[in-house]
Design a protein around this motif. Structure first.
Motif, short mmCIF file in Angstrom:
data_model
loop_
_atom_site.label_atom_id
_atom_site.label_comp_id
_atom_site.label_asym_id
_atom_site.label_seq_id
_atom_site.Cartn_x
_atom_site.Cartn_y
_atom_site.Cartn_z
N TRP A 1 2.78 11.70 -5.00
CA TRP A 1 2.25 11.01 -4.19
C TRP A 1 2.98 10.80 -2.87
N SER B 1 -0.04 15.21 -1.63
CA SER B 1 0.70 15.38 -2.90
C SER B 1 1.77 16.52 -2.46
N MET C 1 -3.26 11.39 -8.47
CA MET C 1 -3.43 10.86 -7.01
C MET C 1 -4.60 9.73 -7.51
#
Ligand SMILES: Cc1cc2nc3c(=O)[nH]c(=O)nc-3n(C[C@H](O)[C@H](O)[C@H](O)COP(=O)(O)O)c2cc1C
Length: 180
Positions: free
Chosen positions: A46, A85, A108
């Protein structure tokens, strides 16, 4: 009711916000909730970009939203979080090829729900935005080409809290042992 149950039950997608800034300390608490999330191979892919400068946010909303679903309401949010990402992980690439699973999207989803529930605990409203235009967003925010833009999340103090939306029953979504 346990606190987690209360948060899960009371959270709503908020699409109308007060013109009131969100404290940096609260945003930091939300980022910490993302940081502690689990991820495939602990790869922690992330990358969050917190857009709270008004002009930049408006440009993002103008060029990055629209199309099939307009999401025009998003410009009322004082903050838009762009959730990306970093895809330059070997394990993710291998996993995706072998298993056919986009692990970074699972990572995510988990991390963002941590963040959204944390926001709810801090009396903040959020809404996921899955309809957006990745290319202008990457260009406006200088996002590296090896990152994907996976989701946007609006953030701010709610101007109104909508009624709960409908849900399927537990019997429709979960099955013990075999499916009859
Ligand atoms: C991955 C994802 C993408 C979504 N994309 C949008 C969107 O583009 N625009 C929008 O208004 N809401 C979006 N939503 C919010 C959903 O419409 C909302 O969660 C759903 O209707 C249930 O309502 P609730 O969140 O208030 O319980 C999205 C939600 C998720 C999880």
């Amino acid at each position: 009711m346990a606190e987690l149950d209360r948060l899960i039950t009371s959270r709503r997608s908020i699409r109308n916000y007060l013109d009131k800034p969100v404290e940096k300390g609260k945003i930091q608490e939300m980022i910490e909730a993302v940081r502690l999330a689990p991820s495939a191979c602990n790869s922690q892919p992330w990358r969050l970009i917190i857009v709270d400068e008004k002009d930049l946010k408006n440009e993002l909303a103008k060029k990055g939203l629209g199309g099939v679903v307009s999401n025009a309401w998003a410009k009322t949010a004082p903050v838009i979080i762009v959730a990306c990402s970093d895809l330059s992980f070997f394990t993710h690439k291998i996993g995706e090829k072998v298993q056919g699973v986009q692990y970074h999207l699972i990572d995510m989803g988990i991390a963002l729900e941590h963040m959204v529930l944390k926001a709810a605990e801090l009396s903040l409203g959020t809404c996921y935005i899955g309809w957006f235009n990745s290319r202008p967003i990457k260009q406006i925010l200088n996002i590296p080409s090896s990152w994907s833009v996976d989701c946007l999340v609006t953030l701010g103090y709610p101007a109104e809290i909508p009624e709960a939306t409908s849900r399927k029953s537990t019997a429709e979504i979960a099955f013990y042992n075999k499916i009859d």
